[in-house]
Design an enzyme around this catalytic site. Structure first.
Site, mmCIF file in Angstrom:
data_model
loop_
_atom_site.group_PDB
_atom_site.id
_atom_site.type_symbol
_atom_site.label_atom_id
_atom_site.label_comp_id
_atom_site.label_asym_id
_atom_site.label_seq_id
_atom_site.Cartn_x
_atom_site.Cartn_y
_atom_site.Cartn_z
ATOM 1 N N CYS A 185 -10.010 23.025 16.156
ATOM 2 C CA CYS A 185 -9.995 23.343 17.592
ATOM 3 C C CYS A 185 -9.517 22.163 18.428
ATOM 4 C CB CYS A 185 -11.377 23.812 18.022
ATOM 5 S SG CYS A 185 -11.898 25.234 17.074
ATOM 6 N N GLY A 214 0.849 -1.192 0.000
ATOM 7 C CA GLY A 214 0.000 0.000 0.000
ATOM 8 C C GLY A 214 0.880 1.235 0.000
HETATM 9 C C1 LIG Z 1 -3.010 -2.180 5.310
HETATM 10 C C2 LIG Z 1 -2.770 -3.518 4.726
HETATM 11 C C3 LIG Z 1 -1.834 -3.695 3.704
HETATM 12 C C4 LIG Z 1 -0.957 -2.579 3.192
HETATM 13 O O1 LIG Z 1 -0.022 -2.182 4.137
HETATM 14 P P1 LIG Z 1 1.123 -1.135 3.724
HETATM 15 O O2 LIG Z 1 1.911 -0.973 4.969
HETATM 16 O O3 LIG Z 1 0.453 0.108 3.309
HETATM 17 O O4 LIG Z 1 1.911 -1.755 2.635
HETATM 18 C C5 LIG Z 1 -1.716 -4.943 3.146
HETATM 19 N N1 LIG Z 1 -2.463 -5.987 3.579
HETATM 20 C C6 LIG Z 1 -3.355 -5.866 4.574
HETATM 21 C C7 LIG Z 1 -4.144 -7.033 5.001
HETATM 22 C C8 LIG Z 1 -3.538 -4.628 5.188
HETATM 23 O O5 LIG Z 1 -4.417 -4.512 6.177
#
Ligand SMILES: *Cc1c(COP(=O)(O)O)cnc(C)c1O
Length: 414
Positions: free
Chosen positions: A342, A275
């Site tokens: 705030c 991600g």
């Molecule tokens: C959030 C998540 C990812 C991605 O994680 P990153 O640190 O952004 O690479 C991948 N797999 C699962 C199951 C997640 O919850």
């Protein structure tokens, strides 16, 4: 080369000046680089040439349709965690056969939706979910492809809020419980056991915990095979970190190659769920200084972006680089970069040495991941616009919300 660089002193996204983007679309505003997104995906894909594999972008990091579209066109699949994300990726043109569904709380309705479109795999996180999915699939006359998300109990050595692979975390099935649960799942008529997966945390800066987790997962794969449960794929999750300040995250190859070496002799398709690494450094938050409020103890620069836009500093104490779009000469002082919300926790950066004047534009860097997707309307602040830069062109990919939209779903008393 970074997609965000200076040209004649002015910070640009690819070939477009951020000053021009602020002029055209207003502030605060998220700016993404298509080139940076594509380059980040390519880093993963080039390591996987010749290997049966699928890179499933973790949608929660940044779920704008244009971001999803850019990645889908380059062959990415998607890792989703809700029915909402499923509809989003379909709206962005995703192939259902490239979608995996993670998350600890899938509802029956979300399962039905995913079964109807025919996703590639459910990453199941508990015994109760195994049984619910079997029931729901049976009612639809479908067979649900599943993997179990196994918690390998390794320490990802990252922030406690983003560490997910320890026993005490809510995610996944405990390592000791995985084998009996696989046996149970394999005995059910409406499930097809096809894979295994793990995701141990986020913003990992060391490749070692990934390999440690993989060794434990592969031991399970072997035990399952000995019992006649042959898996087809292994999903290594996401979690690879990025540089926000001076961190030194591993190169994608240094992260992947040690794991791929262990997988080479096996006939397992390899899935990944990155991600942050795909989008984190492909976006910035553009904001304008509204007021300067110098003081005896602290100097405050009040900007038009706030914690409702970028929650990470307030939520995790995260550090984002903050730079002027057009640097100015003048007295450099330490500034608290704060928003109008705030809350005393409403800061984007603390003690930043900058020369500032009211009206200046600032870019909050590395704001592509867990930024807009975590934003809220707190203080009745409309969510900011999002712009995707592609070479010389800037496209508005989400217009700024209007105030009226914030209460359009509400009603006064009868
Ligand atoms: C959030 C998540 C990812 C991605 O994680 P990153 O640190 O952004 O690479 C991948 N797999 C699962 C199951 C997640 O919850």
């Amino acid at each position: 080369m970074s997609a965000f660089a200076r040209n004649e002193g002015i910070l640009h996204a690819e070939e477009v000046s951020l000053a021009e983007i602020a002029e055209r679309f207003g502030t605060p505003c998220w700016v993404y680089s298509r080139r940076a997104l594509e380059a980040a995906l390519e880093e993963f894909q080039s390591e996987l040439i010749g290997i049966e594999s699928l890179v499933c972008y973790a949608v929660k990091a940044n779920s704008n349709l244009a971001v999803l579209d850019v990645l889908a066109r380059r062959g990415a699949g998607f890792d989703i965690v809700s029915g909402g994300e499923l509809k989003r990726v379909l709206a962005a043109g995703a192939d259902p056969r490239k979608i995996v569904f993670s998350g600890v709380g899938k509802t029956a309705a979300e399962m039905r939706l995913a079964l109807r479109v025919g996703i590639v795999c459910f990453n199941v996180e508990s015994a109760a979910e195994v049984d619910r999915l079997d029931t729901v699939a049976g009612e639809l006359g479908k067979v649900a492809p599943i993997s179990l998300r196994v918690n390998p109990d390794v320490d990802a050595r990252t922030h406690p809020y983003v560490s997910t692979g320890l026993k005490e975390n809510k995610f996944g099935v405990a390592y000791e419980e995985a084998l009996p649960l696989y046996r149970h799942a394999a005995s059910l008529g409406n499930l097809h056991v096809c894979g295994i997966d793990c995701h141990i945390g986020s913003q990992l800066l060391d490749a070692a915990p990934f390999v440690e987790a993989l060794d434990k997962i592969l031991a399970l794969v072997d035990q399952l095979a000995a019992e006649g449960i042959a898996l087809e794929h292994i999903d290594l999750g996401g979690g690879l970190g990025i540089r926000y300040r001076d961190e030194a995250p591993p190169a994608v190859s240094d992260y992947l190659q040690p794991m791929l070496a262990k997988l080479r002799q096996r006939r397992l398709r390899v899935l990944l769920e990155p991600g942050r690494r795909l989008v984190g450094n492909a976006g910035v938050l553009l904001t304008r200084v509204e007021y300067l409020k110098p003081g005896d103890v602290k100097n405050f620069a009040i900007v038009d972006a706030a914690m409702n836009d970028l929650a990470r500093p307030a939520l995790y104490g995260s550090w984002h680089e903050i730079v002027p779009v057009v640097p100015r000469r003048g007295r450099v002082r330490p500034w608290e970069i704060v928003g109008p919300v705030c809350e005393s926790g409403d800061f984007l950066g603390r003690g930043r040495e900058l020369a500032l004047a009211a009206g200046d534009l600032l870019a909050v860097m590395s704001a592509g991941a867990y930024s807009m997707s975590m934003s809220s309307n707190y203080n009745s602040r409309p969510r900011a616009a999002e712009v995707m830069v592609d070479g010389r062109q800037a496209h508005l990919v989400r217009r700024r919300e209007t105030i009226e939209e914030l209460y359009a779903l509400e009603k006064r008393m009868p």
